[in-house]
Design a protein around this motif. Structure first.
Motif, short mmCIF file in Angstrom:
data_model
loop_
_atom_site.label_atom_id
_atom_site.label_comp_id
_atom_site.label_asym_id
_atom_site.label_seq_id
_atom_site.Cartn_x
_atom_site.Cartn_y
_atom_site.Cartn_z
N GLY A 145 0.82 -1.21 0.00
CA GLY A 145 0.00 0.00 0.00
C GLY A 145 0.85 1.25 0.00
N LEU A 146 1.93 1.25 0.81
CA LEU A 146 2.85 2.39 0.85
C LEU A 146 3.49 2.62 -0.52
N VAL A 147 3.90 1.54 -1.16
CA VAL A 147 4.50 1.64 -2.51
C VAL A 147 3.47 2.19 -3.49
N ALA A 148 2.22 1.72 -3.37
CA ALA A 148 1.16 2.19 -4.27
C ALA A 148 0.93 3.69 -4.10
N VAL A 149 0.97 4.17 -2.87
CA VAL A 149 0.81 5.60 -2.62
C VAL A 149 1.97 6.39 -3.22
N ALA A 150 3.20 5.88 -3.04
CA ALA A 150 4.37 6.55 -3.61
C ALA A 150 4.26 6.62 -5.13
N LEU A 151 3.83 5.53 -5.75
CA LEU A 151 3.65 5.53 -7.21
C LEU A 151 2.56 6.50 -7.62
N SER A 152 1.50 6.62 -6.81
CA SER A 152 0.42 7.56 -7.11
C SER A 152 0.93 9.00 -7.06
N ILE A 153 1.82 9.28 -6.10
CA ILE A 153 2.41 10.62 -6.01
C ILE A 153 3.19 10.93 -7.28
N PHE A 154 4.03 9.98 -7.70
CA PHE A 154 4.82 10.20 -8.92
C PHE A 154 3.93 10.26 -10.16
#
Length: 361
Positions: free
Chosen positions: A114-123
């Motif tokens: 989930g944390l990785v998904a959020v980081a990818l969403s930011i980028f």
């Protein structure tokens, strides 16, 4: 308790802080709007407010969802934060809230995903809206990572609390079971001896009446009544844990009972300064042993020997077979509670010996 079994919502009943308290930090969402208010059109401001209201709606749903049931509302928060970035950089705050839920509601592997998904969403938002702005990217990532680990910390704390509560509950249950067993043993020991005496005296009174010895029969009946009253009082005190045992008086009473039933009794007691608890336990041990003698022994001699190292209770009855029942089991449990070992022999009469590693005191 394993973390995999943790299913608790962030919101706690009767603790509304866990729903509304963290929302104080969501006020940073409006910071870019406040600092550059003149740059926003009325429609933009309206949409920014509607995004925030939508966030509040799904935040409350996520806060009340148990475990991984929060996936849908948290995913929606990530989506509105991603596309809301087109209007305001304040969405970096909303990404952080989503990460907190990923840290709190999900097992470690899924939480990290989930944390990785959020980081990818930011980028993705940066790429989609051409936002090469370090004042968005860096704070968004820092806030997201920090709040993810805060969520993990709260999850561990809740798991620890649940484990403590479970342990305390188990301790209370064990204490309750132990207390019930104690009361059962006390009632068995107290009632067993008294009821045996009542039965023997009633039988004796019946025989005396048959032989026209009315006065002696009346005396036995009066003793039955006295024993019954004492038994009722002892049971009440045992249930409320108020009974105070005096070992010397109990031995005198038992010696008299055995003597009246045809036994030649010798008592040797070297213990005079026992604690109340130890006096109670030793008294009940000897009482139960004497009850067994009254019920089952075919002999006529009893020796009770009590010292700091051992308790020995012997009779000269003939015992062909022996089967351990509630009485012997109760004696065994009480002996072990005093740090001793029970030895039962039936070769020459019946002999109960309780050896103690430490002196009784």
């Amino acid at each position: 308790m394993k973390s995999d079994s943790f299913r608790q919502s962030l919101a706690i009943e009767k603790k509304p802080y866990w729903v509304w308290g963290p929302l104080v930090f969501s006020s940073f969402y409006f910071l870019p709007l406040i600092l550059s208010f003149e740059q926003f059109a009325a429609l933009d401001i309206f949409i920014i407010v509607m995004i925030y209201i939508t966030f509040i709606f799904y935040y409350v749903k996520a806060a009340n969802a148990k475990g991984e049931d929060a996936l849908i509302p948290v995913s929606i928060i990530v989506i509105i934060a991603t596309f809301g970035t087109y209007l305001t950089l304040g969405t970096q705050t909303l990404f952080g809230f989503a990460c907190y839920f990923f840290g709190f509601n999900f097992r470690q592997k899924k939480g990290v995903l989930g944390l990785v998904a959020v980081a990818l969403s930011i980028f993705f938002a940066v790429y989609l809206f051409d936002l090469n702005n370090p004042y968005f990217i860096a704070p968004a990532l820092i806030i997201s990572i920090a709040l993810y680990f805060m969520g993990r910390a709260e999850r561990r704390e809740r798991i620890h609390q649940l484990s403590e509560q479970k342990s305390q509950h188990q301790i209370e249950q064990l204490a309750m079971i132990a207390e019930r067993e104690r009361i059962a043993r006390d009632l068995h020991d107290l009632a067993g001896h008294s009821l045996s005496s009542i039965a023997l005296k009633a039988e004796l009174a019946e025989k005396l009446i048959v032989n026209d010895k009315v006065e002696q029969a009346q005396s036995e009946i009066k003793q039955v009544a006295a024993i019954s009253r004492d038994l009722l009082s002892d049971i009440r005190k045992a249930v409320t844990n108020m009974k105070q045992f005096n070992l010397t008086k109990q031995l005198e009473f038992l010696q008299e009972e055995l003597t009246q039933n045809g036994f030649n009794v010798k008592v040797n007691n070297e213990l005079t300064n026992l604690s109340t608890a130890t006096q109670k336990t030793v008294s009940l041990i000897v009482t139960e042993a004497c009850t067994n003698i009254l019920r089952h022994s075919k002999g006529n001699e009893v020796l009770i020997d009590i010292s700091k190292e051992l308790i020995s209770i012997k009779d000269n009855g003939i015992v062909t077979t022996f089967k351990s029942g509630n009485g012997i089991n109760g004696i065994k449990q009480r002996t072990e509670a005093l740090g001793g070992e029970l030895i039962v022999e039936n070769k020459k009469g019946f002999n109960l010996t309780m050896n103690f590693q430490a002196n009784l005191s």
